[in-house]
Enzyme design. Structure first.
Site, PDB file in Angstrom:
ATOM      1  CD  GLU A   1      34.080  45.700  53.212  1.00 49.16           C
ATOM      2  OE1 GLU A   1      33.030  45.591  53.874  1.00 49.16           O
ATOM      3  OE2 GLU A   1      34.334  44.991  52.223  1.00 49.16           O
TER       4      GLU A   1
ATOM      5  CG  HIS B   1      33.327  46.369  40.998  1.00 47.80           C
ATOM      6  ND1 HIS B   1      31.986  46.190  40.828  1.00 47.80           N
ATOM      7  CD2 HIS B   1      33.745  45.343  41.784  1.00 47.80           C
ATOM      8  CE1 HIS B   1      31.599  45.093  41.473  1.00 47.80           C
ATOM      9  NE2 HIS B   1      32.638  44.567  42.072  1.00 47.80           N
TER      10      HIS B   1
END
Lengths: 325, 351
Positions: free
Chosen positions: A60, A129
């Site tokens: 990321e 998530h």
């Protein structure tokens, strides 16, 4: 107008922007051949090729760092972070770099990157998530923070984000990626930042909700209606910049406010809305400002239905506010 | 006081210098020497002013001048510099005015970055010198993204990422090296290894044989270079830039230097450096090495050296004087440049 889901609207927005401007490109994990794990980039690889729909290595900080470098040279990168929960390796790039490039260089290095990322619970995603950590980003001057709740807004806000000169964190409520469909204007439809959407008009209490929380909030107004309580629903749509005027005006009318979000209560964005109302609408308030939020716990897996705000909790808070005076 | 240590001379005969630097080798080396003296004069003056409380902070590049000047001279106008803490001289050699840089050091009203960043953190877009933060390593993956944009737009430039030895332990070193190699981009990774990350020496930073050795596992050629030898640095940089510019992918160079000053004005190296460090560093002083070599070859004489030194001092004094007399930034500027002005749709473009 075309009827589509929220994720299709995101996809349509990117495709149209990429057709109109060769500087717009997409990068992220699994966004190319695979079309994204939520299929948000479906078809883009085929249409625009691997140099504009870039499958990145799994990092990321690399994705956002590279996007920053691209933007410094005039490209308009849309970086996809697969889940908001996985954005933290890039937090340094976002908070220390992306948000500050323009300021620290005296305007020499504007840095326009759109970071799209699915956020929020309700999909049985457990701790990693499901989170809604919009407040982290709202607390960093230099970033704009956007949360659509309808397909039309998803496309309109995304196109505005892509054409905005500043960095934008674009939070997509994954729980309603496919759960809602709606009419979406064709062509270059843009929704200007800083303008709240009046979802439903009312006179007795103002309910503020964004993203996936707009649905249960509207649902709550239906039961309230049966009890004779007419609730107004306002979706700020962009948390930064925030349409304080619309928020204050609504509460000046209703005298009562309930703020809804999935994130934990403590330090959550609801506190900012409450503070704006305390500062600017204090004398209109007939009841304490209420917050309906997630718990101050990590996001649970088995008990997420208890963790998340729902129509019943929202209606209860609204009812209490109305009965308080 | 111990006697001054012997200076390690540069080992090149005239023919070698000509082969490495080209027919213009005298002019290149003399220009490099002048710039190195400017850097040295600036470091000396600014450290003194910091001690006098006249400037807030300073991070000297003393001992690393050969790398910075070589990078300034070896790069093209189209190339882009992503600096670490000590690469300001690269910007000056590439054409950023010393007077403008002095305004930045004093964070005054004429500082192009409007007094917002600490001293030694300039932004100089006109010479493609990218704004830096104080965060370690983040510029590495940004340099890779800019290289991607260069290729995407068909531009000829190379992106140079500068970072220290400590930054090789950062997330973005790994991400940047890996992305650049996978995407085969025009990037030259320049590790300015001055052997100290504040107090951490090389052996506490890595167990690899060299920092450059890390490159090969990413699929990138990596070379360790004596960073105090201007001729060697210049030639290695030219070679790496050529590889990157011709589509043959990224290169990593590790320039070993000796940090001759504290980490910054806020540091006391007597707490952690061995007592003989200063002596060892002095024998690798890049300015002294270049000077003794050019003197031995008859390119410079004592009088020219004196003149060059005096000119450097005067340049620095004039720039500092002007900056010190300039007003601080206007209070209203505090809230500007957080976002683009309302209604603005500007793109940074490619310049």
């Amino acid at each position: 107008m075309t009827e589509m889901t929220l994720v299709q609207a995101v996809n349509r927005g990117m495709a149209e922007a990429m057709r109109a401007d060769p500087d717009v490109l997409v990068l992220g994990e699994d966004v190319g051949v695979n079309g994204g794990v939520f299929r948000a980039t479906e078809g883009l690889f085929k249409e625009f090729g691997e140099s504009r729909v870039i499958d990145t290595p799994l990092s990321e900080t690399g994705i956002v760092g590279a996007a920053i470098g691209m933007a410094l040279y005039g490209l308009k990168p849309i970086a996809e972070i697969q889940f908001l929960d996985f954005i933290y390796p890039a937090f340094d790039q976002i908070v220390s770099e992306l948000a500050k490039f323009r300021y620290r260089s005296g305007g020499q290095f504007p840095c326009h990157v759109v970071i799209r990322t699915p956020y929020g619970g309700g999909i049985k995603g457990g701790l990693y998530h499901s989170q809604s950590t919009e407040a982290y980003f709202c607390h960093t001057p230099g970033l704009k923070v956007v949360v659509p709740s309808t397909p039309a807004d998803a496309k309109g806000l995304l196109l505005s984000a892509i054409h905005d000169p500043d960095p934008v964190i674009f939070l997509e409520p994954k729980r309603i990626y496919r759960a809602v469909t709606g009419e979406v204007p064709d062509g270059d439809h843009r929704v200007e930042f800083g303008h709240a959407r009046l979802v439903r008009e009312g006179t007795d209490v103002s309910l503020f909700a964004y993203g996936a929380m707009v649905g249960p909030t509207v649902e709550a107004t239906e039961s309230l209606e049966k009890e004779g309580i007419r609730a107004e629903v306002i979706d700020p749509r962009t948390l930064v910049p925030l349409d304080e005027e619309a928020i204050v005006a609504s509460v000046e009318k209703t005298g009562r406010a309930v703020v809804v979000h999935e994130a934990p209560r403590f330090g959550g964005f609801g506190g900012e809305i409450a503070a704006v109302l305390a500062e600017k609408a204090f004398y209109s308030l007939k009841a304490p400002i209420a917050r309906v939020t997630g718990y101050d716990t990590p996001f649970p897996y088995a008990l997420e239905h208890l963790y998340l705000p729902n129509a019943e909790k929202i209606a209860t808070a609204a009812r209490a506010a109305v009965r308080a005076s | 006081m111990s006697a001054a240590p012997p200076i390690e001379p540069l080992p090149y005969a005239e023919e070698q210098a000509e082969r490495i630097l080209g027919a213009e080798w005298r002019a290149i080396a003399t220009s490099a020497y002048r710039w190195m003296r400017v850097g040295r004069a600036l470091d000396g003056r600014m450290q003194a002013l910091q001690r006098q409380g006249r400037v807030g902070f300073y991070g000297a590049a003393t001992g690393q001048e050969a790398v910075n000047v070589a990078a300034g001279l070896a790069t093209d106008r189209d190339d882009w510099i992503f600096p670490g803490l000590r690469e300001q001289l690269v910007a000056l050699v590439r054409g950023h005015a010393l007077a403008t840089y002095a305004h930045h050091l004093f964070a005054d009203d004429r500082d192009p970055s409007r007094g917002r960043n600490m001293p030694c953190h300039p932004s100089a877009r006109e010479v493609h010198y990218v704004s830096m933060s104080s965060v370690i390593g983040t510029q590495i993956s940004q340099a890779v993204g800019l290289a991607y944009a260069l290729r995407q737009k068909g531009a000829p430039g190379v992106s140079l990422a500068f970072f220290g030895d400590g930054a090789t332990s950062s997330n973005d070193f790994h991400a940047g090296m890996n992305f650049a190699a996978v995407w085969n981009l025009p990037v030259v990774f320049c590790c300015a290894n001055n052997q100290w990350a504040i107090s951490a020496p090389t052996e506490r930073q890595t167990a690899a044989t060299t920092f450059a050795a890390k490159a090969s596992e990413y699929g990138i050629p990596g070379r360790k270079v004596d960073g105090t030898d201007f001729v060697r640095v210049y030639s290695m940089l030219r070679g790496a830039l050529d590889v990157a510019r011709t589509g043959r992918g990224p290169v990593m160079l590790e320039f070993e230097t000796y940090r001759m000053t504290p980490h910054s004005s806020s540091d006391d190296p007597t707490r952690y450096q061995p007592s003989d460090w200063a002596m060892r560093a002095a024998s690798h002083d890049p300015v002294a090495r270049l000077q003794s070599w050019l003197t031995a070859l008859g390119v410079l004489d004592a009088e020219t050296i004196e003149t060059i030194g005096r000119a450097a001092d005067q340049q620095v004094r004039a720039a500092v004087e002007e900056a010190e007399a300039t007003e601080p930034p206007a209070p209203a500027s505090l809230t500007e440049d957080v976002y683009a002005p309302l209604g603005s749709r500007e793109s940074p473009g490619t310049g």
